[in-house]
Each structure stands twice: as C-alpha cells, then as structure tokens.
Design a protein around this motif. Structure first.
Motif, PDB file in Angstrom:
ATOM      1  N   MET A   1       0.846  -1.174   0.000  1.00  0.00           N
ATOM      2  CA  MET A   1       0.000   0.000   0.000  1.00  0.00           C
ATOM      3  C   MET A   1       0.895   1.242   0.000  1.00  0.00           C
ATOM      4  SD  MET A   1      -2.963   0.869   2.690  1.00  0.00           S
ATOM      5  CE  MET A   1      -4.358   1.681   2.058  1.00  0.00           C
ATOM      6  N   ILE A   2       0.504   2.228  -0.740  1.00  0.00           N
ATOM      7  CA  ILE A   2       1.275   3.461  -0.834  1.00  0.00           C
ATOM      8  C   ILE A   2       0.608   4.533   0.058  1.00  0.00           C
ATOM      9  CG2 ILE A   2       0.056   4.278  -2.879  1.00  0.00           C
ATOM     10  CD1 ILE A   2       2.774   5.381  -3.840  1.00  0.00           C
ATOM     11  N   SER A   3       1.422   5.258   0.790  1.00  0.00           N
ATOM     12  CA  SER A   3       0.876   6.248   1.724  1.00  0.00           C
ATOM     13  C   SER A   3       0.612   7.575   1.030  1.00  0.00           C
ATOM     14  CB  SER A   3       1.858   6.472   2.875  1.00  0.00           C
ATOM     15  OG  SER A   3       2.985   7.198   2.426  1.00  0.00           O
ATOM     16  N   GLU A   4      -0.166   8.423   1.674  1.00  0.00           N
ATOM     17  CA  GLU A   4      -0.438   9.764   1.147  1.00  0.00           C
ATOM     18  C   GLU A   4       0.862  10.553   1.000  1.00  0.00           C
ATOM     19  OE1 GLU A   4      -3.420  11.784   3.430  1.00  0.00           O
ATOM     20  OE2 GLU A   4      -4.803  10.097   3.292  1.00  0.00           O
ATOM     21  N   GLY A   5       1.776  10.392   1.944  1.00  0.00           N
ATOM     22  CA  GLY A   5       3.062  11.081   1.884  1.00  0.00           C
ATOM     23  C   GLY A   5       3.883  10.656   0.677  1.00  0.00           C
ATOM     24  N   GLN A   6       3.852   9.347   0.363  1.00  0.00           N
ATOM     25  CA  GLN A   6       4.573   8.861  -0.808  1.00  0.00           C
ATOM     26  C   GLN A   6       3.976   9.429  -2.093  1.00  0.00           C
ATOM     27  OE1 GLN A   6       4.174   4.662   0.308  1.00  0.00           O
ATOM     28  NE2 GLN A   6       6.403   4.470   0.021  1.00  0.00           N
ATOM     29  N   ILE A   7       2.657   9.503  -2.170  1.00  0.00           N
ATOM     30  CA  ILE A   7       2.003  10.084  -3.343  1.00  0.00           C
ATOM     31  C   ILE A   7       2.387  11.550  -3.472  1.00  0.00           C
ATOM     32  CG2 ILE A   7      -0.222  10.745  -4.330  1.00  0.00           C
ATOM     33  CD1 ILE A   7      -1.347   8.123  -3.140  1.00  0.00           C
ATOM     34  N   SER A   8       2.368  12.272  -2.362  1.00  0.00           N
ATOM     35  CA  SER A   8       2.753  13.688  -2.376  1.00  0.00           C
ATOM     36  C   SER A   8       4.187  13.847  -2.864  1.00  0.00           C
ATOM     37  CB  SER A   8       2.600  14.285  -0.980  1.00  0.00           C
ATOM     38  OG  SER A   8       3.077  15.616  -0.951  1.00  0.00           O
ATOM     39  N   ASN A   9       5.094  13.034  -2.350  1.00  0.00           N
ATOM     40  CA  ASN A   9       6.496  13.120  -2.765  1.00  0.00           C
ATOM     41  C   ASN A   9       6.663  12.815  -4.249  1.00  0.00           C
ATOM     42  OD1 ASN A   9       7.428  13.883  -0.256  1.00  0.00           O
ATOM     43  ND2 ASN A   9       7.876  11.785   0.380  1.00  0.00           N
ATOM     44  N   LEU A  10       5.909  11.850  -4.768  1.00  0.00           N
ATOM     45  CA  LEU A  10       5.986  11.545  -6.200  1.00  0.00           C
ATOM     46  C   LEU A  10       5.553  12.733  -7.046  1.00  0.00           C
ATOM     47  CD1 LEU A  10       4.544   7.916  -6.289  1.00  0.00           C
ATOM     48  CD2 LEU A  10       6.896   8.603  -6.813  1.00  0.00           C
ATOM     49  N   LEU A  11       4.587  13.506  -6.543  1.00  0.00           N
ATOM     50  CA  LEU A  11       4.049  14.628  -7.303  1.00  0.00           C
ATOM     51  C   LEU A  11       4.877  15.904  -7.198  1.00  0.00           C
ATOM     52  CD1 LEU A  11       0.260  14.145  -6.539  1.00  0.00           C
ATOM     53  CD2 LEU A  11       1.464  13.620  -8.665  1.00  0.00           C
ATOM     54  N   ILE A  12       5.611  16.095  -6.094  1.00  0.00           N
ATOM     55  CA  ILE A  12       6.268  17.394  -5.898  1.00  0.00           C
ATOM     56  C   ILE A  12       7.784  17.351  -5.782  1.00  0.00           C
ATOM     57  CG2 ILE A  12       4.218  18.410  -4.827  1.00  0.00           C
ATOM     58  CD1 ILE A  12       5.607  18.077  -2.103  1.00  0.00           C
ATOM     59  N   LYS A  13       8.381  16.184  -5.611  1.00  0.00           N
ATOM     60  CA  LYS A  13       9.833  16.122  -5.430  1.00  0.00           C
ATOM     61  C   LYS A  13      10.501  15.437  -6.608  1.00  0.00           C
ATOM     62  CE  LYS A  13       9.790  16.349  -0.454  1.00  0.00           C
ATOM     63  NZ  LYS A  13      10.180  15.738   0.798  1.00  0.00           N
ATOM     64  N   ALA A  14      11.750  15.817  -6.867  1.00  0.00           N
ATOM     65  CA  ALA A  14      12.580  15.198  -7.913  1.00  0.00           C
ATOM     66  C   ALA A  14      11.865  15.183  -9.257  1.00  0.00           C
ATOM     67  CB  ALA A  14      13.015  13.793  -7.493  1.00  0.00           C
ATOM     68  N   GLN A  15      11.446  16.342  -9.715  1.00  0.00           N
ATOM     69  CA  GLN A  15      10.690  16.459 -10.957  1.00  0.00           C
ATOM     70  C   GLN A  15      11.560  16.765 -12.180  1.00  0.00           C
ATOM     71  OE1 GLN A  15       7.198  15.955 -11.170  1.00  0.00           O
ATOM     72  NE2 GLN A  15       7.730  15.091  -9.193  1.00  0.00           N
ATOM     73  N   GLU A  16      12.873  16.859 -12.024  1.00  0.00           N
ATOM     74  CA  GLU A  16      13.753  17.247 -13.123  1.00  0.00           C
ATOM     75  C   GLU A  16      13.605  16.322 -14.333  1.00  0.00           C
ATOM     76  OE1 GLU A  16      14.946  16.651  -9.969  1.00  0.00           O
ATOM     77  OE2 GLU A  16      14.998  18.735  -9.320  1.00  0.00           O
ATOM     78  N   GLY A  17      13.509  15.027 -14.094  1.00  0.00           N
ATOM     79  CA  GLY A  17      13.356  14.073 -15.192  1.00  0.00           C
ATOM     80  C   GLY A  17      12.069  14.294 -15.972  1.00  0.00           C
ATOM     81  N   PHE A  18      10.998  14.602 -15.256  1.00  0.00           N
ATOM     82  CA  PHE A  18       9.721  14.865 -15.918  1.00  0.00           C
ATOM     83  C   PHE A  18       9.782  16.150 -16.731  1.00  0.00           C
ATOM     84  CE2 PHE A  18       8.095  12.273 -12.284  1.00  0.00           C
ATOM     85  CZ  PHE A  18       7.661  11.195 -13.036  1.00  0.00           C
TER      86      PHE A  18
END
Length: 102
Positions: A1-18
C-alpha cells in the motif's frame, strides 16, 4: 500500500526528469509539422489569473501555463523557453535562431 506522503512526494519532489521529458516531447511536437496551432484560455493558479497556452497540430497537443499572454510570452512558448531570437516570415511559419545559454 502506498501512503499519502509517498504520493505527495511523487508529485512534488525530484521532478527534473519529468521536466526534461516534457521539453523533449514538446520539441518533437514542434518539429513534427511545418505549422502549429496556438490558443489560450484563462485559468487561475493559487488564486492568481494566468493563461493556459495550448499548442498543437494533428500529431500532438501541449499545454503551458503563463502569467501573461503578450507577444514576448507567446514567442517564448513557441521557442520552448530557449534563449534566442525569433523571426516571423511572410509565409505562415516560424524560424528560430538559437543562442547558447553559456
């Protein structure tokens, strides 16, 4: 299960590749046709009025949010925010002259 914090981090952190992938896709879209269609619509970002620029041709569609819709902003959108100068020719096409950022 993925936590809300993990989802938030996927959306706002380390976005350079995107961001790099978005720029590459946009460049490929610009190169895919001798013409581009550009339209804009107003939008609100954090309570501020801004503009969603829609750039497309039959092969792709890209969206870019800008704070204004003046001539220089539109040229920057069409250059994919590269430094340089743009010349509009009498025929319905745009040509770019690029300069290094260095």
């Amino acid at each position: 299960m993925i936590s809300e914090g993990q989802i938030s981090n996927l959306l706002i952190k380390a976005q350079e590749g995107f961001h790099a992938e978005k720029a590459a896709v946009f460049e490929a879209g610009l190169a895919s046709s001798p013409w581009q269609h550009l339209d804009e619509t107003s939008t609100r970002v954090n309570g501020q009025n801004q503009y969603c620029q829609v750039i497309c041709n039959p092969l792709y569609t890209a969206y870019q949010t800008t704070e204004s819709k003046d001539r220089q902003t539109i040229l920057d959108v069409l250059r994919n925010s590269r430094l340089g100068s743009t010349c509009i020719t009498p025929r319905p096409r745009v040509c770019w002259q690029e300069y290094s950022r260095e």
